[in-house]
Motif scaffolding. Structure first.
Motif, PDB file in Angstrom:
ATOM      1  N   GLY A  41       0.793  -1.215   0.000  1.00  0.00           N
ATOM      2  CA  GLY A  41       0.000   0.000   0.000  1.00  0.00           C
ATOM      3  C   GLY A  41       0.827   1.266   0.000  1.00  0.00           C
ATOM      4  O   GLY A  41       0.297   2.367   0.184  1.00  0.00           O
ATOM      5  N   GLN A  42       2.134   1.131  -0.229  1.00  0.00           N
ATOM      6  CA  GLN A  42       3.011   2.290  -0.286  1.00  0.00           C
ATOM      7  C   GLN A  42       3.214   2.742  -1.734  1.00  0.00           C
ATOM      8  O   GLN A  42       3.141   1.934  -2.659  1.00  0.00           O
ATOM      9  CB  GLN A  42       4.369   1.956   0.335  1.00  0.00           C
ATOM     10  N   THR A  43       3.470   4.018  -1.896  1.00  0.00           N
ATOM     11  CA  THR A  43       3.760   4.583  -3.204  1.00  0.00           C
ATOM     12  C   THR A  43       5.215   5.019  -3.234  1.00  0.00           C
ATOM     13  O   THR A  43       5.688   5.694  -2.322  1.00  0.00           O
ATOM     14  CB  THR A  43       2.859   5.799  -3.490  1.00  0.00           C
ATOM     15  N   VAL A  44       5.930   4.617  -4.275  1.00  0.00           N
ATOM     16  CA  VAL A  44       7.337   4.969  -4.449  1.00  0.00           C
ATOM     17  C   VAL A  44       7.452   5.779  -5.733  1.00  0.00           C
ATOM     18  O   VAL A  44       7.045   5.312  -6.802  1.00  0.00           O
ATOM     19  CB  VAL A  44       8.229   3.712  -4.534  1.00  0.00           C
ATOM     20  N   VAL A  45       8.016   6.994  -5.629  1.00  0.00           N
ATOM     21  CA  VAL A  45       8.106   7.861  -6.797  1.00  0.00           C
ATOM     22  C   VAL A  45       9.514   8.401  -6.940  1.00  0.00           C
ATOM     23  O   VAL A  45      10.076   8.982  -6.008  1.00  0.00           O
ATOM     24  CB  VAL A  45       7.114   9.045  -6.700  1.00  0.00           C
ATOM     25  N   ASN A  46      10.084   8.197  -8.127  1.00  0.00           N
ATOM     26  CA  ASN A  46      11.334   8.854  -8.504  1.00  0.00           C
ATOM     27  C   ASN A  46      10.961  10.154  -9.209  1.00  0.00           C
ATOM     28  O   ASN A  46      10.244  10.134 -10.214  1.00  0.00           O
ATOM     29  CB  ASN A  46      12.159   7.948  -9.424  1.00  0.00           C
ATOM     30  N   VAL A  47      11.448  11.273  -8.684  1.00  0.00           N
ATOM     31  CA  VAL A  47      11.008  12.578  -9.193  1.00  0.00           C
ATOM     32  C   VAL A  47      11.816  13.062 -10.391  1.00  0.00           C
ATOM     33  O   VAL A  47      11.546  14.140 -10.925  1.00  0.00           O
ATOM     34  CB  VAL A  47      11.034  13.646  -8.078  1.00  0.00           C
ATOM     35  N   GLY A  48      12.823  12.278 -10.835  1.00  0.00           N
ATOM     36  CA  GLY A  48      13.625  12.694 -11.977  1.00  0.00           C
ATOM     37  C   GLY A  48      14.701  13.685 -11.585  1.00  0.00           C
ATOM     38  O   GLY A  48      15.048  13.829 -10.413  1.00  0.00           O
ATOM     39  N   SER A  49      15.236  14.388 -12.563  1.00  0.00           N
ATOM     40  CA  SER A  49      16.370  15.288 -12.330  1.00  0.00           C
ATOM     41  C   SER A  49      16.096  16.681 -12.883  1.00  0.00           C
ATOM     42  O   SER A  49      15.623  16.829 -14.009  1.00  0.00           O
ATOM     43  CB  SER A  49      17.632  14.728 -12.990  1.00  0.00           C
ATOM     44  N   VAL A  50      16.444  17.679 -12.079  1.00  0.00           N
ATOM     45  CA  VAL A  50      16.396  19.058 -12.539  1.00  0.00           C
ATOM     46  C   VAL A  50      17.581  19.357 -13.457  1.00  0.00           C
ATOM     47  O   VAL A  50      17.426  19.873 -14.560  1.00  0.00           O
ATOM     48  CB  VAL A  50      16.390  20.032 -11.342  1.00  0.00           C
ATOM     49  N   GLY A  51      18.786  19.010 -13.006  1.00  0.00           N
ATOM     50  CA  GLY A  51      19.991  19.510 -13.650  1.00  0.00           C
ATOM     51  C   GLY A  51      20.618  18.652 -14.721  1.00  0.00           C
ATOM     52  O   GLY A  51      21.383  19.159 -15.556  1.00  0.00           O
ATOM     53  N   ARG A  52      20.319  17.361 -14.733  1.00  0.00           N
ATOM     54  CA  ARG A  52      20.839  16.498 -15.790  1.00  0.00           C
ATOM     55  C   ARG A  52      19.794  15.444 -16.134  1.00  0.00           C
ATOM     56  O   ARG A  52      19.971  14.250 -15.873  1.00  0.00           O
ATOM     57  CB  ARG A  52      22.158  15.827 -15.379  1.00  0.00           C
ATOM     58  N   PRO A  53      18.669  15.850 -16.719  1.00  0.00           N
ATOM     59  CA  PRO A  53      17.603  14.902 -17.019  1.00  0.00           C
ATOM     60  C   PRO A  53      18.053  13.860 -18.034  1.00  0.00           C
ATOM     61  O   PRO A  53      18.753  14.172 -18.989  1.00  0.00           O
ATOM     62  CB  PRO A  53      16.485  15.781 -17.585  1.00  0.00           C
ATOM     63  N   MET A  54      17.635  12.618 -17.779  1.00  0.00           N
ATOM     64  CA  MET A  54      18.017  11.520 -18.666  1.00  0.00           C
ATOM     65  C   MET A  54      16.765  10.931 -19.319  1.00  0.00           C
ATOM     66  O   MET A  54      16.532   9.727 -19.305  1.00  0.00           O
ATOM     67  CB  MET A  54      18.782  10.455 -17.882  1.00  0.00           C
TER      68      MET A  54
END
Length: 244
Positions: free
Chosen positions: A172-185
């Motif tokens: 029931g947990q949510t895991v989120v990777n928010v990405g990158s501001v300075g070096r988006p891939m």
């Protein structure tokens, strides 16, 4: 409460300015920053100075923040063996940063558990068990669940990989990777962050992709005086691989 979640700024002033303009336009009341402020980007001093001046931000330590804070022969040898360009970048970064910058990076907490509007939130850089562990798109759910074993927070926020993604686990947990501001891939190399609306023990989250002057950022990057700066410059325009 509306909160912006940023990660992996990597010394990119142009991306950070564009994202913060968007954060303001979206009416965010607070900022969480998940670390990796300075390493191997165009303007390390300026970005760390900016973050240090933000009294209302909640900031945790990324794996490269820890490396800069602990800079010495062992850290350099570790990087040289795996990512020599990053070792070159770090050797140059520490010349741009003074003792106050390194003390700030070294004093950041590696994780934080918070309660926001009745919702429990865990801030990490890589994963709950390691600051350099990857949470990437399309991973088997059981692997993600192994990484968060022992945690109880309803929402776990991470960065590190520079690739946004999310998982809903069987716990029931949510895991989120928010990405990158300075070096988006991502295929389209826009700066990426997340906005979360918290209310009544629940939340709604969305990723935001923001245009910025990556040509200017790449030009500044290419002028840095270390071997491999041109490669790092190219990645800001055409991301092809996370590690070089």
């Amino acid at each position: 409460m509306r909160i912006a979640v940023l990660s992996d700024l990597h010394a990119n002033v142009q991306a950070l300015e564009a994202v913060m303009n968007d954060v303001i336009s979206q009416g965010c009341e607070h900022v969480f920053c998940l670390g990796d402020l300075a390493l191997a980007g165009p303007q390390p001093k300026e970005v760390v100075d900016y973050v240090m001046a933000q009294d209302t931000w909640t900031v945790i330590q990324g794996n490269t923040d820890k490396m800069i804070a602990q800079y010495g022969p062992e850290v350099v040898e570790f990087l040289e063996a795996q990512y020599p360009i990053m070792a070159n970048a770090m050797n140059d970064d520490v010349l741009a940063l003074d003792n106050s910058h390194r003390a700030y990076l070294g004093g950041l907490p590696p994780q934080l558990s918070l309660d926001i509007e009745g919702c429990s939130v865990l801030l990490v850089h890589g994963s709950p068990r390691a600051n350099n562990e990857d949470i990437l798109p399309e991973m088997p759910l059981e692997i993600v669940e192994e990484m968060i074993e022992g945690t109880s927070e309803k929402l776990i926020l991470c960065g590190h990989t520079h690739v946004p993604c999310g998982y809903q686990t069987n716990t029931g947990q949510t895991v989120v990777n928010v990405g990158s501001v300075g070096r988006p891939m991502t295929q389209n190399p826009k700066a990426c962050y997340a906005i979360i609306d918290f209310a009544h023990s629940s939340f709604e989250l969305k990723h935001r992709f923001v245009d910025y002057d990556n040509v200017l950022a790449a030009n500044i990057m290419s002028q840095r005086n270390f071997i491999g700066a041109d490669r790092l410059s190219d990645i800001l325009l055409n991301p092809v691989e996370r590690h070089i």
